[in-house]
Design a protein around this motif. Structure first.
Motif, PDB file in Angstrom:
ATOM      1  N   ASP A 150      -7.367   4.052  -4.856  1.00 17.77           N
ATOM      2  CA  ASP A 150      -8.040   4.038  -3.547  1.00 17.77           C
ATOM      3  C   ASP A 150      -9.411   4.703  -3.657  1.00 17.77           C
ATOM      4  O   ASP A 150     -10.408   4.208  -3.140  1.00 17.77           O
ATOM      5  CB  ASP A 150      -7.173   4.780  -2.527  1.00 17.77           C
ATOM      6  N   LYS A 177     -13.022   2.867  -3.033  1.00 17.10           N
ATOM      7  CA  LYS A 177     -13.969   3.352  -2.023  1.00 17.10           C
ATOM      8  C   LYS A 177     -15.327   3.685  -2.623  1.00 17.10           C
ATOM      9  O   LYS A 177     -16.351   3.684  -1.935  1.00 17.10           O
ATOM     10  CB  LYS A 177     -13.388   4.594  -1.326  1.00 17.10           C
ATOM     11  N   TYR A 208       1.620  -5.396   0.074  1.00 12.35           N
ATOM     12  CA  TYR A 208       1.029  -4.102   0.465  1.00 12.35           C
ATOM     13  C   TYR A 208       1.903  -2.967  -0.022  1.00 12.35           C
ATOM     14  O   TYR A 208       3.110  -3.182  -0.259  1.00 12.35           O
ATOM     15  CB  TYR A 208       0.902  -4.077   2.001  1.00 12.35           C
ATOM     16  N   PRO A 209       1.364  -1.772  -0.222  1.00  9.79           N
ATOM     17  CA  PRO A 209      -0.017  -1.370   0.096  1.00  9.79           C
ATOM     18  C   PRO A 209      -1.066  -1.772  -0.943  1.00  9.79           C
ATOM     19  O   PRO A 209      -2.241  -1.536  -0.728  1.00  9.79           O
ATOM     20  CB  PRO A 209       0.096   0.152   0.175  1.00  9.79           C
ATOM     21  N   ALA A 268      -2.576  -4.541  -1.683  1.00  7.06           N
ATOM     22  CA  ALA A 268      -3.662  -5.404  -1.173  1.00  7.06           C
ATOM     23  C   ALA A 268      -4.596  -4.646  -0.227  1.00  7.06           C
ATOM     24  O   ALA A 268      -5.753  -5.039  -0.038  1.00  7.06           O
ATOM     25  CB  ALA A 268      -3.077  -6.635  -0.482  1.00  7.06           C
ATOM     26  N   SER A 269      -4.121  -3.508   0.319  1.00  6.16           N
ATOM     27  CA  SER A 269      -4.989  -2.751   1.259  1.00  6.16           C
ATOM     28  C   SER A 269      -6.225  -2.209   0.550  1.00  6.16           C
ATOM     29  O   SER A 269      -7.244  -1.909   1.174  1.00  6.16           O
ATOM     30  CB  SER A 269      -4.205  -1.578   1.878  1.00  6.16           C
ATOM     31  N   LEU A 270      -6.164  -2.120  -0.777  1.00  8.55           N
ATOM     32  CA  LEU A 270      -7.308  -1.592  -1.547  1.00  8.55           C
ATOM     33  C   LEU A 270      -8.535  -2.506  -1.406  1.00  8.55           C
ATOM     34  O   LEU A 270      -9.674  -2.042  -1.466  1.00  8.55           O
ATOM     35  CB  LEU A 270      -6.913  -1.425  -3.015  1.00  8.55           C
ATOM     36  N   TYR A 293      -9.435  -4.051   1.250  1.00  9.37           N
ATOM     37  CA  TYR A 293     -10.071  -3.726   2.538  1.00  9.37           C
ATOM     38  C   TYR A 293     -10.748  -2.353   2.451  1.00  9.37           C
ATOM     39  O   TYR A 293     -11.831  -2.148   2.999  1.00  9.37           O
ATOM     40  CB  TYR A 293      -9.020  -3.796   3.663  1.00  9.37           C
ATOM     41  N   SER A 294     -10.131  -1.434   1.725  1.00  2.69           N
ATOM     42  CA  SER A 294     -10.756  -0.113   1.523  1.00  2.69           C
ATOM     43  C   SER A 294     -12.109  -0.275   0.859  1.00  2.69           C
ATOM     44  O   SER A 294     -13.104   0.317   1.250  1.00  2.69           O
ATOM     45  CB  SER A 294      -9.891   0.724   0.574  1.00  2.69           C
ATOM     46  N   GLU A 334     -14.623  -1.920   3.310  1.00  5.51           N
ATOM     47  CA  GLU A 334     -15.050  -1.005   4.391  1.00  5.51           C
ATOM     48  C   GLU A 334     -16.017   0.053   3.880  1.00  5.51           C
ATOM     49  O   GLU A 334     -16.786   0.634   4.631  1.00  5.51           O
ATOM     50  CB  GLU A 334     -13.807  -0.307   5.003  1.00  5.51           C
ATOM     51  N   GLU A 387      -5.460 -15.276   1.110  1.00  6.47           N
ATOM     52  CA  GLU A 387      -5.683 -14.566   2.378  1.00  6.47           C
ATOM     53  C   GLU A 387      -7.066 -13.919   2.442  1.00  6.47           C
ATOM     54  O   GLU A 387      -7.566 -13.610   3.495  1.00  6.47           O
ATOM     55  CB  GLU A 387      -4.666 -13.410   2.489  1.00  6.47           C
ATOM     56  N   ILE A 388      -7.651 -13.620   1.280  1.00  5.70           N
ATOM     57  CA  ILE A 388      -8.902 -12.851   1.343  1.00  5.70           C
ATOM     58  C   ILE A 388     -10.120 -13.718   1.023  1.00  5.70           C
ATOM     59  O   ILE A 388     -11.241 -13.229   1.022  1.00  5.70           O
ATOM     60  CB  ILE A 388      -8.884 -11.634   0.384  1.00  5.70           C
TER      61      ILE A 388
END
Ligand code: APR
Length: 245
Positions: A172, A176, A191-192, A194-196, A198-199, A202, A216-217
């Motif tokens: 993560d 970031k 998940y989690p 795939a949440s990386l 979006y991290s 963002e 999906e992305i």
């Protein structure tokens, strides 16, 4: 040329690159993927093979499946996609691999900074005393047992289980902080992990996707390249090397 000039110039001005990989990057090494037409989960049920309750219900069957997967993996080699990612370490200030794969192929290809979100098929541990067993296991009636008498299991994250905290937190942080986040060979539905993606987005990372088909992305990525990772990634290395020479 697969990549837009915008993507190439973004890469050339980047210092930190993260490769986020899934089963698709190992497909050209002969290791089956989980979803899609040829996916493992079309024939086998994850609830019977890839969760802790299934293991307690029928440890011998779960071990039979993992020993079968281990045999396929041991007979496979890193493919040009894994090798290209290892090669990128010479071209960028910092390259981090965050993988959902358990096949050890990034390490065998020579990548140095690797975070394994879902474990590694070469490692095993006792469910009772958590002693690790990473050498060849002794199977008696289909199931290896610890000296303490506990069942030994693969060190693989099963559905419903937590990811290794250090691996996820390091991943993560890398997501970031990176300039470019390259998503290779994943359906991006689990998940989690795939949440990386979006991290990274963002926090300002440029998102590149490499896949055989839209996911999906795809609409979310800054550039989505359709094709085989084993062809696209070596082409990317060549393009960057040419620009840098
Ligand atoms: N090059 C690029 N992409 C490819 C290639 C290839 N040669 N071959 C297949 N793909 C793509 C497929 O189109 C698909 O989108 O790789 C993706 C593989 O998706 P999945 O089979 O869902 O694998 P993955 O995303 O890694 O699954 C995540 O699910 O079952 C759990 O723990 C398991 O880590 C796994 C997680």
């Amino acid at each position: 040329m697969n990549f837009s000039t915008g993507t190439i110039s973004k890469l050339l001005s980047s210092k930190k690159i993260v490769f986020f990989t899934g089963a698709g990057i190992s497909a050209e090494s002969g290791i089956p993927v989980f979803r899609g037409k040829e996916g493992i989960w079309n024939k086998l049920k994850p609830e019977e093979l890839a969760n802790f309750d299934a293991f307690l219900r029928n440890p011998a069957m779960v071990w039979e499946w993992y020993e079968h997967r281990k045999k396929i993996i041991h007979e496979s080699e890193p493919n040009p996609a894994h090798l290209a990612i290892a090669e990128m370490e010479k071209l960028f200030y910092e390259v981090t691999v965050v993988t959902q794969n358990i096949d050890n192929l990034h390490r065998r290809a020579g990548s140095k900074t690797i975070y394994e979100l879902h474990g590694n098929i070469e490692r095993n541990y006792c469910i009772k005393c958590r002693t690790f067993y990473n050498e060849e296991l002794e199977f008696s009636c289909g199931v290896p047992k610890c000296k303490c008498g506990g069942l030994i299991r693969p060190d693989i994250v099963w559905f419903g289980e937590y990811l290794p905290e250090d691996q996820f937190n390091n991943s993560d942080e890398a997501a970031k902080e990176c300039d470019v986040f390259i998503v290779v060979g994943t359906s991006a539905v689990v998940y989690p992990a795939a949440s990386l993606i979006y991290s990274a987005k963002e926090n300002g990372a440029y998102i590149i996707e490499i896949n055989l088909e839209p996911t999906e992305i795809s609409s979310f990525a800054d550039e989505s390249i359709m094709g085989k990772a084993g062809e696209i990634l070596p082409g990317l290395v060549k393009e960057i090397e040419n620009k840098l020479s």
